[in-house]
Design a protein around this motif. Sequence first.
Motif, short mmCIF file in Angstrom:
data_model
loop_
_atom_site.label_atom_id
_atom_site.label_comp_id
_atom_site.label_asym_id
_atom_site.label_seq_id
_atom_site.Cartn_x
_atom_site.Cartn_y
_atom_site.Cartn_z
N LEU A 183 30.63 14.44 34.90
CA LEU A 183 29.29 15.23 34.74
C LEU A 183 29.35 14.48 36.48
CD1 LEU A 183 27.91 14.95 31.62
CD2 LEU A 183 29.61 17.56 32.88
N ASP A 184 28.89 13.61 36.87
CA ASP A 184 28.22 13.63 37.74
C ASP A 184 29.20 13.83 38.91
OD1 ASP A 184 26.16 11.97 36.92
OD2 ASP A 184 26.71 10.33 36.61
N VAL A 185 30.73 13.60 38.99
CA VAL A 185 32.09 14.64 39.64
C VAL A 185 31.62 15.50 40.04
CG1 VAL A 185 34.20 14.65 40.07
CG2 VAL A 185 33.26 12.49 39.44
N HIS A 186 31.41 16.16 38.80
CA HIS A 186 31.96 17.21 38.59
C HIS A 186 30.31 18.29 39.21
CE1 HIS A 186 29.77 21.52 37.22
NE2 HIS A 186 31.08 21.73 36.59
N LEU A 188 26.94 14.55 42.72
CA LEU A 188 26.51 13.98 42.84
C LEU A 188 27.32 11.78 43.46
CD1 LEU A 188 24.19 13.91 39.64
CD2 LEU A 188 24.36 14.80 42.38
N LEU A 189 28.35 11.90 44.03
CA LEU A 189 29.09 11.37 44.08
C LEU A 189 27.71 10.11 45.17
CD1 LEU A 189 32.56 11.37 43.31
CD2 LEU A 189 30.76 9.65 42.09
N ALA A 207 25.27 6.05 39.55
CA ALA A 207 24.90 5.10 39.63
C ALA A 207 23.43 4.34 38.28
CB ALA A 207 24.56 3.45 40.42
N VAL A 208 22.68 5.13 38.29
CA VAL A 208 21.46 5.13 37.61
C VAL A 208 22.18 5.48 36.10
CG1 VAL A 208 19.23 6.29 37.08
CG2 VAL A 208 19.96 5.38 39.11
N HIS A 209 22.88 6.06 35.94
CA HIS A 209 23.39 6.93 35.06
C HIS A 209 23.45 6.09 34.38
CE1 HIS A 209 22.74 11.48 35.53
NE2 HIS A 209 21.56 10.81 36.18
N GLN A 210 24.81 5.52 35.48
CA GLN A 210 26.08 4.38 34.52
C GLN A 210 24.96 2.69 33.88
OE1 GLN A 210 29.29 4.82 33.59
NE2 GLN A 210 28.59 6.77 34.29
N LEU A 211 23.77 2.99 34.28
CA LEU A 211 23.17 1.86 34.24
C LEU A 211 21.95 2.36 33.12
CD1 LEU A 211 21.97 -1.36 34.77
CD2 LEU A 211 20.34 0.38 36.13
N GLU A 212 21.54 3.29 32.85
CA GLU A 212 21.16 3.28 31.94
C GLU A 212 21.98 3.62 30.56
OE1 GLU A 212 20.10 7.99 31.97
OE2 GLU A 212 17.84 7.23 33.50
#
Length: 406
Positions: free
Chosen positions: A96-99, A102-103, A109-114
């Motif tokens: 979704l971040d790629v879509h 946001l890369l 990174a915040v999404h992955q950490l959450e």
Amino acid sequence: MKDSLTHRLRRLPGRRAAPHGSGPGPSWVTLLTQGHGPLALALFMIISIVVTGFILPPTEHLASLMVVVPATTAVLAGPGTTTLSAALSCVAAFVLDVHDNLLGTSIPAVHQLEILLVSAFVIASRSIRDRSVRELMEVRIVSDTIQRVLLRPLPPRIGPLLVRAAYHASHPYAQIGGDLYAVARSAAGVRFLIGDVKGKGLPAVEDAEALLGAFRGAARRFGSLPELVADLEHSIRGHFEETGRTDSDAVERFITALVLEVPDDCAEIHMVNCGHPPPYMAQRSGTLLLSPATPSPPLGLGSLDAGDYIVDTFPFGREATLLLYTDGAIEARNDDGQFYDLGAHVATWPGSRPEELLQHVLDGLSLHVGGGAIKLDDDIAMIAVQYGDGFPSPSPAPSDERLLAS
């Protein structure tokens, strides 16, 4: 309302379960919690969020919603499935971040950490919960084993008698308590014991074990009920003296008990009542309360002389059903503080089999306490007895004057 009480009690002998496959299909709760249901739900949530994210404009970022997936999975499944759903959520969030282009920012990174932090927390919580459940199940298994050793299931038939029993401990997680019952075959006939220990907790269980052991050892050795009761008194006194060395409250404890004998050669019962609630006899002509002429003191406070115990004799016919019980059955209160009228409810029993009488009483008790989860301050033990095939020849009935007056 019936099931709320019945399922809290030991299954009554003679009640058949519904045939396999005859009931309704599995519920949605079963589908979500069994087998691959939790993983299927996680995949459905991930796909739904990803599809929605691709439909919405790139300015709408839905990757942060992926934290819901492992959190929901942990409610339904164990750590392994939750870890897998967390990994899939991380991949989906990255897609979704790629879509959303946001890369080049810190948002992925915040999404992955959450997702990782929430996943770690719910997985740890689920692991602790599963361990607690396993420990509780082990305790319940041990409790059930102790119950079977201490309060053995009564045989559905002994001699000419049909026997059914029910037991409910007042503590919601207890299998056993201070109420007790036992049956033994002797040369004189079938002998029953039902009792109630003063107090609760482990000391009550120890006192119940002492009386049950004494009864099982003495019921076949003594020819008369007074001799049997005197021996039980001797055993219980010795038990209280021994436990009193480490427990100062032991000297104040006692056990109410009813010892009853149904001879093989005559249609009557013999009874010695040691401070216990008198039994009921249900028959077509009406319900009788079998009150003793001279009740004896509870065990631990009585006499060691067999001559001090009075035996009461009552007629017991083919159509009669005897109900023995502990005081928890008559001291249950409703919301208005009124006691359960056991005698009145037994009098309305329309059935004919002992298990039906127990169920009738339990249904009435459930209604009395509100119809929900049973809330009692004391344990309940009950035994229903009636003749089956092999009914003995009737003997001259003793005077019913005292019985009817009660």
